[in-house]
Design an enzyme around this catalytic site. Structure first.
Site, PDB file in Angstrom:
ATOM      1  N   CYS A   1      -8.803  -7.893  15.969  1.00  0.00           N
ATOM      2  CA  CYS A   1     -10.012  -7.585  16.749  1.00  0.00           C
ATOM      3  C   CYS A   1     -10.673  -8.856  17.284  1.00  0.00           C
ATOM      4  O   CYS A   1     -10.982  -8.959  18.480  1.00  0.00           O
ATOM      5  CB  CYS A   1     -10.979  -6.764  15.904  1.00  0.00           C
ATOM      6  SG  CYS A   1     -11.208  -7.377  14.228  1.00  0.00           S
TER       7      CYS A   1
HETATM    8  N1  LIG Z   1     -11.036  -2.284  10.357  1.00  0.00           N
HETATM    9  C1  LIG Z   1     -10.840  -2.922  11.497  1.00  0.00           C
HETATM   10  O1  LIG Z   1     -11.776  -3.110  12.304  1.00  0.00           O
HETATM   11  C2  LIG Z   1      -9.461  -3.426  11.861  1.00  0.00           C
HETATM   12  C3  LIG Z   1      -9.291  -3.960  13.150  1.00  0.00           C
HETATM   13  C4  LIG Z   1      -8.022  -4.433  13.518  1.00  0.00           C
HETATM   14  C5  LIG Z   1      -6.976  -4.407  12.594  1.00  0.00           C
HETATM   15  N2  LIG Z   1      -7.177  -3.928  11.341  1.00  0.00           N
HETATM   16  C6  LIG Z   1      -6.030  -3.935  10.420  1.00  0.00           C
HETATM   17  O2  LIG Z   1      -5.578  -2.599  10.239  1.00  0.00           O
HETATM   18  C7  LIG Z   1      -5.095  -2.445   8.907  1.00  0.00           C
HETATM   19  C8  LIG Z   1      -5.878  -1.312   8.251  1.00  0.00           C
HETATM   20  O3  LIG Z   1      -7.255  -1.723   8.228  1.00  0.00           O
HETATM   21  P1  LIG Z   1      -8.412  -0.744   7.769  1.00  0.00           P
HETATM   22  O4  LIG Z   1      -9.680  -1.411   8.093  1.00  0.00           O
HETATM   23  O5  LIG Z   1      -8.132   0.612   8.282  1.00  0.00           O
HETATM   24  O6  LIG Z   1      -8.176  -0.789   6.189  1.00  0.00           O
HETATM   25  P2  LIG Z   1      -8.646   0.278   5.107  1.00  0.00           P
HETATM   26  O7  LIG Z   1      -9.835   1.016   5.627  1.00  0.00           O
HETATM   27  O8  LIG Z   1      -8.769  -0.476   3.842  1.00  0.00           O
HETATM   28  O9  LIG Z   1      -7.432   1.308   5.012  1.00  0.00           O
HETATM   29  C9  LIG Z   1      -6.191   0.970   4.422  1.00  0.00           C
HETATM   30  C10 LIG Z   1      -5.280   2.172   4.410  1.00  0.00           C
HETATM   31  O10 LIG Z   1      -4.063   1.853   3.717  1.00  0.00           O
HETATM   32  C11 LIG Z   1      -3.919   2.693   2.562  1.00  0.00           C
HETATM   33  N3  LIG Z   1      -3.368   1.874   1.481  1.00  0.00           N
HETATM   34  C12 LIG Z   1      -3.995   0.900   0.778  1.00  0.00           C
HETATM   35  N4  LIG Z   1      -3.153   0.335  -0.118  1.00  0.00           N
HETATM   36  C13 LIG Z   1      -1.982   0.997   0.037  1.00  0.00           C
HETATM   37  C14 LIG Z   1      -0.710   0.895  -0.619  1.00  0.00           C
HETATM   38  N5  LIG Z   1      -0.505   0.013  -1.607  1.00  0.00           N
HETATM   39  N6  LIG Z   1       0.288   1.709  -0.213  1.00  0.00           N
HETATM   40  C15 LIG Z   1       0.085   2.621   0.768  1.00  0.00           C
HETATM   41  N7  LIG Z   1      -1.083   2.777   1.411  1.00  0.00           N
HETATM   42  C16 LIG Z   1      -2.104   1.954   1.063  1.00  0.00           C
HETATM   43  C17 LIG Z   1      -5.319   3.195   2.246  1.00  0.00           C
HETATM   44  O11 LIG Z   1      -5.255   4.413   1.515  1.00  0.00           O
HETATM   45  P3  LIG Z   1      -6.521   4.906   0.612  1.00  0.00           P
HETATM   46  O12 LIG Z   1      -7.694   5.060   1.561  1.00  0.00           O
HETATM   47  O13 LIG Z   1      -6.115   6.214   0.046  1.00  0.00           O
HETATM   48  O14 LIG Z   1      -6.739   3.819  -0.378  1.00  0.00           O
HETATM   49  C18 LIG Z   1      -5.867   3.381   3.665  1.00  0.00           C
HETATM   50  O15 LIG Z   1      -5.319   4.556   4.236  1.00  0.00           O
HETATM   51  C19 LIG Z   1      -5.310  -3.792   8.183  1.00  0.00           C
HETATM   52  O16 LIG Z   1      -4.110  -4.505   8.177  1.00  0.00           O
HETATM   53  C20 LIG Z   1      -6.372  -4.453   9.036  1.00  0.00           C
HETATM   54  O17 LIG Z   1      -6.316  -5.851   8.978  1.00  0.00           O
HETATM   55  C21 LIG Z   1      -8.384  -3.413  10.964  1.00  0.00           C
END
Ligand SMILES: NC(=O)c1ccc[n+]([C@@H]2O[C@H](COP(=O)([O-])OP(=O)(O)OC[C@H]3O[C@@H](n4cnc5c(N)ncnc54)[C@H](OP(=O)(O)O)[C@@H]3O)[C@@H](O)[C@H]2O)c1
Length: 336
Positions: free
Chosen positions: A148
């Site tokens: 982002c």
């Molecule tokens: N948030 C942002 O603004 C943003 C922007 C750009 C890129 N990203 C990237 O996108 C990715 C996801 O970000 P996010 O913000 O959506 O993170 P998040 O809210 O922490 O979500 C992580 C997801 O992965 C699942 N998960 C966690 N540990 C796992 C494991 N060991 N095995 C399988 N599934 C697992 C979680 O399941 P549970 O919920 O059931 O734990 C949840 O569905 C990251 O790499 C992040 O850097 C995020």
């Protein structure tokens, strides 16, 4: 119809993908995964989606790779590296994490804190920033969605570096809302800590710095990059300060940006200053600038979960599948 799976669908990036794809006319969302929320209905965890989906969160192990056209990986850093190598070559894989953004394994390890698994697999991934890489994305089957902060800074600087009008380093001051940290509560995202506050984090060490330098073809001494936690939920606001090689008027600066982004569907040049209030819940990036003699400030504002993550990922999917690029992405920003 396009058969789609979302790995990590219970996270903020994953649920934003689902939310966006629910209004995509050719998206058939077949599978969505979670880790701790396996077995829950999506609408149980996200009641805003009540009545919009009957999907239930599945475990990662049930990923039906051979029955899908597209898999989005919205997993924490380090997980896509384990999943992607085993996926069918014809499956379109769009990874939202940083796992495949960095070409140099040593740089990756320095910024992510663990070794890059499968440097060979990384080479298959195209960096999914349509404004710069559109033609490569059209034929890609492996796409690494940009970060982002990286999207905000690359888009703000790319035309200026291309035109070689910048002298010396650029100083970047970039602020993010709390949803950028994902759905797991942590000390740094706890409400009493974040609300009414503003504080820096990861000085000289944010993991988006190397991908910005890589895409812009620059080295460490060209960019001083500092990130801040800001007291809003959604949004990136990035300020870029620099000296120009020559005097340029405000209109000349506008022309430089127009040359590169004049026909871009999601970039809006704002004559006044951008504001995170006016890009929220949308895939639009607002860019504005002010010039004083030879000093220039460029601001960019975007929604971290849309153009900074899920919206850009759907834009990449549309391009890679030959679907009209803006499909499902043209809702105006929401305010108030
Ligand atoms: N948030 C942002 O603004 C943003 C922007 C750009 C890129 N990203 C990237 O996108 C990715 C996801 O970000 P996010 O913000 O959506 O993170 P998040 O809210 O922490 O979500 C992580 C997801 O992965 C699942 N998960 C966690 N540990 C796992 C494991 N060991 N095995 C399988 N599934 C697992 C979680 O399941 P549970 O919920 O059931 O734990 C949840 O569905 C990251 O790499 C992040 O850097 C995020």
């Amino acid at each position: 119809m396009v058969k789609i799976g979302i790995a990590g669908g219970s996270g903020y990036g994953g649920i934003e993908l689902l939310h966006t794809l629910l209004r995509h006319p050719t998206a058939d969302i077949r599978w969505i995964s979670a880790q701790q929320h396996v077995g829950k209905r999506v609408a149980e965890l996200y009641p805003n989606l009540r009545g919009f989906t009957d999907l239930v969160f599945s475990p990662m192990e049930t990923l039906p790779a051979n029955d899908l056209d597209v898999i989005f990986l919205a997993l924490p850093h380090g997980h896509a590296q384990k999943v992607a190598p085993g996926l069918p070559p014809g499956l379109l894989v769009i990874d939202l994490s940083g796992d495949f953004r960095i070409a140099d394994p040593a740089v990756f390890e320095r910024f992510y804190g663990f070794p890059m698994a499968g440097a060979e697999v990384q080479k298959e991934f195209v960096y999914g920033l349509p404004e710069i890489n559109r033609e490569r994305i059209r034929t890609a089957r492996r796409i690494s969605n940009p970060g982002c902060f990286a999207t905000a800074t690359i888009l703000a600087l790319y035309p200026l570096f291309q035109e070689q009008v910048v002298r010396g380093p650029v100083f970047v001051d970039a602020k993010t809302g709390s949803s950028g940290a994902g759905n797991s509560p942590a000390a740094g995202t706890h409400h009493p800590r974040r609300a009414n506050s503003l504080f820096p984090y990861k000085p000289f060490a944010h993991q988006h710095l190397p991908e910005i330098l890589q895409v812009l073809g620059k080295t460490d001494n060209h960019l001083v990059f500092q990130t801040y936690s800001a007291p809003f939920v959604r949004g990136i606001f990035s300020s870029h300060y620099m000296e120009l090689t020559e005097r340029l008027t405000a209109d000349q600066i506008r022309c430089v940006f127009s040359k590169y982004y004049g026909s871009e569907p999601f970039i809006r040049w704002v004559a006044d200053k951008p504001d995170v209030n006016y890009i929220r819940h949308s895939n639009y990036v607002d860019i504005g600038a002010v010039v004083d003699e030879t000093y220039l400030i460029v601001w960019s504002a975007l929604d971290n979960l849309q153009k900074g993550a899920a919206g850009q990922a759907v834009q990449n999917m549309n391009l890679a599948l030959g679907i009209e690029e803006t499909t499902a992405l043209t809702l105006p920003p929401v305010h108030p």
